[in-house]
Design an enzyme around this catalytic site. Structure first.
Site, PDB file in Angstrom:
ATOM      1  N   GLU A 123       5.670   4.242   7.764  1.00 58.07           N
ATOM      2  CA  GLU A 123       5.413   5.631   7.196  1.00 58.07           C
ATOM      3  C   GLU A 123       6.270   6.501   7.496  1.00 58.07           C
ATOM      4  OE1 GLU A 123       1.045   5.828   7.578  1.00 58.07           O
ATOM      5  OE2 GLU A 123       0.782   4.557   5.861  1.00 58.07           O
ATOM      6  N   THR A 126       0.123  -4.622  12.413  1.00 57.99           N
ATOM      7  CA  THR A 126      -0.805  -4.398  11.517  1.00 57.99           C
ATOM      8  C   THR A 126      -0.016  -4.805  10.279  1.00 57.99           C
ATOM      9  OG1 THR A 126      -2.051  -2.785  12.326  1.00 57.99           O
ATOM     10  CG2 THR A 126      -2.306  -3.004  10.404  1.00 57.99           C
ATOM     11  N   LYS A 177       3.259  -7.077   3.771  1.00 64.32           N
ATOM     12  CA  LYS A 177       3.169  -5.646   3.527  1.00 64.32           C
ATOM     13  C   LYS A 177       3.007  -4.964   4.870  1.00 64.32           C
ATOM     14  CE  LYS A 177       0.167  -3.255   3.342  1.00 64.32           C
ATOM     15  NZ  LYS A 177      -0.644  -2.565   4.207  1.00 64.32           N
ATOM     16  N   THR A 223       0.703  -1.227  -0.144  1.00 67.32           N
ATOM     17  CA  THR A 223      -0.007  -0.036  -0.043  1.00 67.32           C
ATOM     18  C   THR A 223       0.858   1.287   0.152  1.00 67.32           C
ATOM     19  OG1 THR A 223      -0.274  -0.168   2.354  1.00 67.32           O
ATOM     20  CG2 THR A 223      -1.961  -1.138   0.931  1.00 67.32           C
ATOM     21  N   ASN A 277      -0.214  10.626   6.602  1.00 67.02           N
ATOM     22  CA  ASN A 277      -1.354  10.267   7.181  1.00 67.02           C
ATOM     23  C   ASN A 277      -2.263  11.501   7.054  1.00 67.02           C
ATOM     24  OD1 ASN A 277      -1.220   7.429   8.014  1.00 67.02           O
ATOM     25  ND2 ASN A 277       0.514   8.124   8.902  1.00 67.02           N
ATOM     26  N   SER A 336      -5.719   6.233   3.562  1.00 62.77           N
ATOM     27  CA  SER A 336      -5.238   4.943   3.348  1.00 62.77           C
ATOM     28  C   SER A 336      -6.034   3.915   4.082  1.00 62.77           C
ATOM     29  CB  SER A 336      -3.929   4.798   3.836  1.00 62.77           C
ATOM     30  OG  SER A 336      -3.705   4.979   5.360  1.00 62.77           O
TER      31      SER A 336
END
Lengths: 401, 401
Positions: B272, B193, B182, B155, B396, B401
């Site tokens: 991220e 996660t 991922k 992603t 974010n 997302s």
């Protein structure tokens, strides 16, 4: 049934009778900025206090427990730029040293209290602090000097935080509550990190002080979050000298709520890098405890807080955070509102482009409410949080605070 | 005493015998980027899986529990850009619809598994997914097609994550472990996660699969943090077809550790906006549980993570976070090291400008260890986290997302 009136007034911690305060510059901050404050009471009182839950509580808190607790005190000395935390035995010796020098200079000072905020793990420059004592004017009172005190306790706070109320009882008697606070970073919903000093001339019994302070802290300072960190120095003091002779428990509680809610939300509004104040209202939870757990999870979620910053009505992140919080919940019973816009209703996605547009308009505002109805029980709680934007990163990566 | 050899090889999830995989474009991502992946096994197997602890687990996970658990399966279909989470009964109906279409097109497919990642709370475009089925080549295998599969499940991941090992036992028998994962956002140290698919041709008993997967997840995927959020879709699958005929429990556990540690740290490294990978090693805690609690608190602290971003050896924030974590600790017993630089030693501040300079040099590196010795007991645990910088906020707040 109206038994009292509450009026906002000026004067901060100096508004109640018998309280003196000021802010001076000791040279801890650059460019002669105010960095040392004091509160002096003509009539000493036994202070009521709530401190951080951090295991490594700072030297001023240890000193309070060792030397002041349960005794009458009439003085608080507050410095910024150095927290005097994780400084071991030397940290307490340093406090004893500068408070001795203070009592030597001002014989009227009795069981003085030290309070500090700033960098952790660095010895305090006691000489610098002692050298500013000649600047302290124990007769300072009134609006301007209270304002200077509230300026002096700021660290990365963008604005000084103070409030004062005049409370008039039905029988014509009057008392006052004044307060100042500092917050900015390390604000967490479990005895939030901050310093707050509340003064009052109400004739409030010691047991009521304790009861009401603990009751009101739960829905105010313990219900706010900037970054989920609990500092070593969190302190909340209530000084009640009783000189007004007036008191009414209900009126005092109401006044205390106003004072503490105002300062708590000011702290969030002024969170490091914050651009908005958001209330996370969780209702319909199995119990109040579960509502507290869910609303604190929301106010601490990075994904939710960055979505607030981006005005993104990303209700999926809100739902996911509730799901991750460990409270009892089910998709079929959950509803989510951004402002008054329902974005998820009992398992049904009702988020079309029209509602998205309206939710976006709500989120552009400076403050708004996000409501999550778990649809299970009667538990309800609200927390207050700010968004997380670039400025938070900038302040906390560039500045050793 | 050496009983096996482990060699890294190419080929990702296709490295073990009998596994096929590929990535195609269904048009969920713009510009024809790969967004749908599959894994197909000639010989079906009962998969072993660990899923998110989020109450609102996504439709694919609900579907797995309802339709696949305990049965032999030979197919996984993974889509990105839509998590199919918080989508209610329709979300599961959607899965049944597209998996029916899949079985119609490929009669050899048996009890297929759906897996999704992406935005929460939006119905999946099933037609778009079904329309890409003609592109799926169930004979695809080898390095290139495994690579495309690992690309397709990304992603906001900056790089694809895959690994494969060849494990040779003392008796000359050989088996393989391959995997792809991922991560990127919503990575939390409690069943982090992410999606991860592990394939093996080892002849591993079903009970060993469960035991070893749960054992190794504790120190790998459950010991990493990007932002403290646990998503609705976290899934870890192990598919063992047994076709190599070879197995050794110790060798398999060692291989599994290498695979899962590599992918877990890759996920943090690619968090991220992350610019560095930090290991928070807590030792000397009263128990392993307390060590886990303290190291997870460190890897989730915004103040610590922003200090990492700024290369600021602000050990006071580290100590304060441990103090706030609720574990048993005392200043006199705590020591803190940044890399090999001791910055706090059993209550004594040993942080001079020379040590600050050396600690700064450590923190400029791409990866390093921060060690906190609580000096109380034997409990030890390490978590892995990234720093928090401007890019996290940008990703974010700008991107749904």
């Amino acid at each position: 049934m109206k038994t009292f009136d509450i009026f906002p007034i000026k004067g901060g911690v100096c508004a109640p009778s018998g309280f003196f305060a000021d802010g001076v510059s000791a040279g801890f901050k650059p460019n002669g900025a105010l960095d040392v404050a004091f509160i002096y009471m003509q009539k000493p009182c036994i202070p009521t206090a709530i401190f951080t839950s951090n295991t490594f509580c700072a030297s001023p808190i240890k000193h309070f427990y060792q030397e002041v607790q349960g005794k009458e005190s009439n003085f608080v000395l507050i410095n910024t730029k150095n927290a005097n935390a994780l400084t071991g035995k030397e940290g307490i010796e340093d406090i004893k040293l500068y408070l001795s020098a203070l009592k030597e200079r001002f014989p009227q000072v009795q069981n003085p209290i030290a309070s500090s905020t700033g960098v952790i793990g660095v010895r305090l420059d006691t000489q610098k602090l002692i050298d500013c004592f000649p600047l302290l004017d124990l007769n300072a009172r009134g609006e301007e000097s209270a304002k200077r005190a509230s300026e002096a306790i700021r660290t990365t706070d963008l604005f000084a935080k103070e409030i004062a109320l005049r409370i008039e009882l039905e029988n014509g008697e009057v008392f006052h509550i004044g307060a100042m606070a500092k917050g900015a970073g390390m604000i967490e919903p479990s005895m939030a990190t901050m310093l707050c000093f509340i003064t009052t001339d109400a004739l409030i019994p010691q047991e009521d002080q304790k009861e009401l302070l603990h009751k009101v802290v739960k829905t105010t300072f313990n219900a706010i979050s900037v970054d989920g960190d609990t500092s070593t120095n969190d302190s909340l003091f209530l000084f009640a000298n009783g000189v007004s002779g007036a008191y009414d428990k209900e009126a005092f509680e109401r006044g205390l709520e106003i004072v503490m809610k105002k300062l708590a939300t000011d702290i969030v509004r002024d969170g490091e890098g914050a651009s908005k104040l958001v209330r996370f209202r969780v209702m319909g939870a199995k119990s109040e405890e579960e509502a507290i757990k869910a609303s604190k999870a929301l106010s601490n979620s990075l994904l939710v807080k960055t979505a607030l910053f981006g005005c993104d009505p990303n209700w999926g992140r809100i739902a996911s955070t509730i799901g991750a919080s460990g409270v009892e919940a089910s998709e079929e019973k959950l509803s989510i509102f951004i402002g008054n816009v329902c974005v998820y209703e009992r398992g049904v996605i009702c988020f079309d482009s029209e509602r998205e547009g309206r939710a976006y308009e709500v989120m552009k505002k400076e403050s708004f409410v996000i409501t999550c109805d778990l649809g299970i029980g009667e538990g309800e709680f609200s927390t207050y949080a700010c968004d997380l934007g670039h400025k938070y990163v900038q302040i906390n990566s560039d500045y050793r605070s």
